[in-house]
Scaffold this motif. Structure first.
Motif, PDB file in Angstrom:
ATOM      1  N   ALA A 118      -1.083  -8.198  -0.297  1.00 56.96           N
ATOM      2  CA  ALA A 118      -0.220  -9.322   0.337  1.00 56.96           C
ATOM      3  C   ALA A 118      -0.215  -8.813   1.736  1.00 56.96           C
ATOM      4  CB  ALA A 118       1.205  -9.074  -0.127  1.00 56.96           C
ATOM      5  N   LEU A 119      -0.971  -8.593   2.407  1.00 56.07           N
ATOM      6  CA  LEU A 119      -1.365  -8.626   3.965  1.00 56.07           C
ATOM      7  C   LEU A 119      -1.484  -9.830   4.625  1.00 56.07           C
ATOM      8  CD1 LEU A 119      -3.369  -5.331   4.432  1.00 56.07           C
ATOM      9  CD2 LEU A 119      -0.756  -5.592   4.252  1.00 56.07           C
ATOM     10  N   PHE A 120      -1.196 -10.315   5.927  1.00 53.59           N
ATOM     11  CA  PHE A 120      -1.520 -11.443   6.532  1.00 53.59           C
ATOM     12  C   PHE A 120      -2.779 -11.209   7.147  1.00 53.59           C
ATOM     13  CE2 PHE A 120       3.223 -11.461   6.314  1.00 53.59           C
ATOM     14  CZ  PHE A 120       3.151 -12.913   5.644  1.00 53.59           C
ATOM     15  N   TRP A 150       3.783   5.662  11.191  1.00 55.91           N
ATOM     16  CA  TRP A 150       3.272   5.498   9.869  1.00 55.91           C
ATOM     17  C   TRP A 150       1.677   5.330   9.375  1.00 55.91           C
ATOM     18  CZ3 TRP A 150       6.375   8.310   7.023  1.00 55.91           C
ATOM     19  CH2 TRP A 150       7.767   8.237   7.622  1.00 55.91           C
ATOM     20  N   LEU A 151       0.984   4.554  10.228  1.00 54.62           N
ATOM     21  CA  LEU A 151      -0.152   4.345  10.168  1.00 54.62           C
ATOM     22  C   LEU A 151      -1.084   5.873  10.204  1.00 54.62           C
ATOM     23  CD1 LEU A 151      -0.791   0.958  11.534  1.00 54.62           C
ATOM     24  CD2 LEU A 151      -1.022   1.470   9.465  1.00 54.62           C
ATOM     25  N   LEU A 156      -4.815   6.253   9.008  1.00 50.35           N
ATOM     26  CA  LEU A 156      -5.012   4.881   9.535  1.00 50.35           C
ATOM     27  C   LEU A 156      -5.024   4.791  11.050  1.00 50.35           C
ATOM     28  CD1 LEU A 156      -3.919   2.547   6.971  1.00 50.35           C
ATOM     29  CD2 LEU A 156      -6.251   3.120   7.295  1.00 50.35           C
ATOM     30  N   LYS A 157      -4.869   6.007  11.823  1.00 47.15           N
ATOM     31  CA  LYS A 157      -5.184   6.064  13.003  1.00 47.15           C
ATOM     32  C   LYS A 157      -6.137   5.506  13.668  1.00 47.15           C
ATOM     33  CE  LYS A 157      -4.415   9.464  16.979  1.00 47.15           C
ATOM     34  NZ  LYS A 157      -3.316   8.457  17.617  1.00 47.15           N
ATOM     35  N   GLN A 173      -4.285  -0.941   0.999  1.00 51.88           N
ATOM     36  CA  GLN A 173      -2.881  -0.612   0.375  1.00 51.88           C
ATOM     37  C   GLN A 173      -2.061   0.234   1.164  1.00 51.88           C
ATOM     38  OE1 GLN A 173      -0.726  -1.510  -1.522  1.00 51.88           O
ATOM     39  NE2 GLN A 173      -1.784  -1.689  -3.483  1.00 51.88           N
ATOM     40  N   ARG A 174      -2.817   1.180   1.941  1.00 50.33           N
ATOM     41  CA  ARG A 174      -2.187   1.909   2.934  1.00 50.33           C
ATOM     42  C   ARG A 174      -1.235   1.372   3.773  1.00 50.33           C
ATOM     43  NH1 ARG A 174      -4.768   7.772   3.371  1.00 50.33           N
ATOM     44  NH2 ARG A 174      -6.049   7.743   1.577  1.00 50.33           N
ATOM     45  N   VAL A 175      -1.865   0.355   4.302  1.00 52.60           N
ATOM     46  CA  VAL A 175      -1.053  -0.737   5.158  1.00 52.60           C
ATOM     47  C   VAL A 175       0.050  -1.065   4.545  1.00 52.60           C
ATOM     48  CG1 VAL A 175      -1.254  -2.483   6.825  1.00 52.60           C
ATOM     49  CG2 VAL A 175      -3.047  -1.139   6.585  1.00 52.60           C
ATOM     50  N   GLY A 176       0.083  -1.381   3.260  1.00 48.77           N
ATOM     51  CA  GLY A 176       1.337  -2.039   2.466  1.00 48.77           C
ATOM     52  C   GLY A 176       2.286  -1.046   2.564  1.00 48.77           C
TER      53      GLY A 176
END
Length: 349
Positions: A118-120, A150-151, A156-157, A173-176
């Motif tokens: 559910a990412l834009f 948090w990234l 996700l850096k 999913q990590r972004v979510g």
């Protein structure tokens, strides 16, 4: 962990149809799901759900397809409205919330991670992660700083300015999850959050969630259809079937004491030695001579204990936690725990 109940579901019913409320008494008086559909054209989604979810714990709600687990989690933030019952958050019935109060609860007190990410697609990774902060009116600088924080924690850096379609499924999913963490919500809802991922990535995400939980102590409600995932993550396990709770409790005790044949079959194929912990089979000390007993940790699994002794069945063990002796067991207790309850009863008989 706290003993405080953070979320309490009490007498919850969901009946899908034009006039579900008028059918609740029929269900309470014994009408089955099949009968309700056949005679009245209504679908029984949830039936008399009663679950207390404690602060700082991971409550896993699991069941097969159609069991009602996703329907239940969507009631917690009122994406679905119940037909009857109560849902309490810190003792407040969220069914009483309307308008801005309901939106505020969803923005600040309960965040949700979906199966399909559910990412834009038109927003960068950092912008997706900071969505709740943007909605809450935080400055661009604050949004960026919190998203980067948090990234980075989620590996996700360097991807902050990438777009979702440039990331793998596991990374999306990590972004979510980062978006949920940026919201600083008290409760995190994860609806089949890892089920779309490849097995190795899925296992890594489970480990990551447990690692974060050790630090953050969030109240997490996690939906899954996978028993191994449930047993790995759950402090409290709730098993649904056809919209009602079959059994709930500490996962180890459910494995050792299934309430009926359905649960017994549900847990029959697991590797019990890998799942069961020493604390689950230990006996009270009661002055037992432990001078030759081998020390083991309360959360060691039985597989590691079996490997430790190399086939020597004469060994006994003392369970310790932070230097305190909690109980003891021997190899006979391990063998007994390996036998599912029904088979054990037949063998004794």
């Amino acid at each position: 962990m706290s003993n405080k109940v953070k979320v309490s579901v009490q007498g919850l019913y969901k009946i899908f149809g034009e006039d579900g409320a008028s059918k609740v008494d029929l269900v309470k008086n014994g009408m089955t799901k099949a009968e309700l559909l056949d005679q009245h054209g209504h679908v029984l989604g949830l039936q008399d759900i009663n679950v207390d979810m404690k602060e700082g714990e991971i409550t896993v709600i699991m069941g097969l397809s159609g069991s009602g687990k996703s329907t239940l989690i969507r009631h917690l933030n009122r994406l679905i409205e119940p037909t009857a019952g109560k849902i309490l958050l810190d003792g407040e019935d969220i069914l009483s919330l309307q308008g801005e109060a309901l939106l505020e609860m969803r923005r600040t007190r309960m965040s949700m991670v979906f199966q399909k990410f559910a990412l834009f697609p038109h927003r960068t990774v950092a912008e997706n992660a900071a969505l709740a902060l943007e909605v809450g009116g935080a400055s661009k600088q604050e949004q960026r700083a919190e998203a980067e924080k948090w990234l980075a924690r989620l590996g996700l850096k360097g991807f902050e300015d990438s777009y979702p379609n440039q990331l793998s499924g596991g990374m999306q999913q990590r972004v979510g999850i980062a978006r949920a963490l940026c919201a600083h919500s008290e409760v995190m809802l994860l609806d089949e959050a890892f089920s779309a991922l490849d097995p190795i990535i899925r296992s890594q995400m489970q480990d990551l969630l447990l690692e974060l939980q050790k630090e953050l102590h969030k109240t997490i409600i996690f939906i899954t259809h996978d028993l191994d995932e449930a047993l790995k993550l759950a402090d409290h396990l709730v098993i649904l079937k056809d919209g009602y709770v079959i059994q709930q409790g500490e996962p180890q005790q459910i494995i050792l004491n299934p309430s009926d044949v359905y649960i017994e079959r549900f847990v029959s194929d697991i590797n019990r030695a890998r799942v069961l912990r020493t604390r689950s089979i230990m006996k009270p000390l009661d002055g037992q001579d432990l001078s030759v007993a081998l020390p083991v940790a309360a959360d060691d699994n039985l597989e590691s204990v079996i490997e430790m002794v190399g086939g020597d069945t004469s060994k006994s063990f003392v369970v310790e936690d932070n230097g305190q002796q909690l109980g003891y067991f021997d190899m006979h207790d391990i063998v007994a725990a390996m036998v599912p309850q029904r088979a054990k009863e037949e063998w004794v008989g």
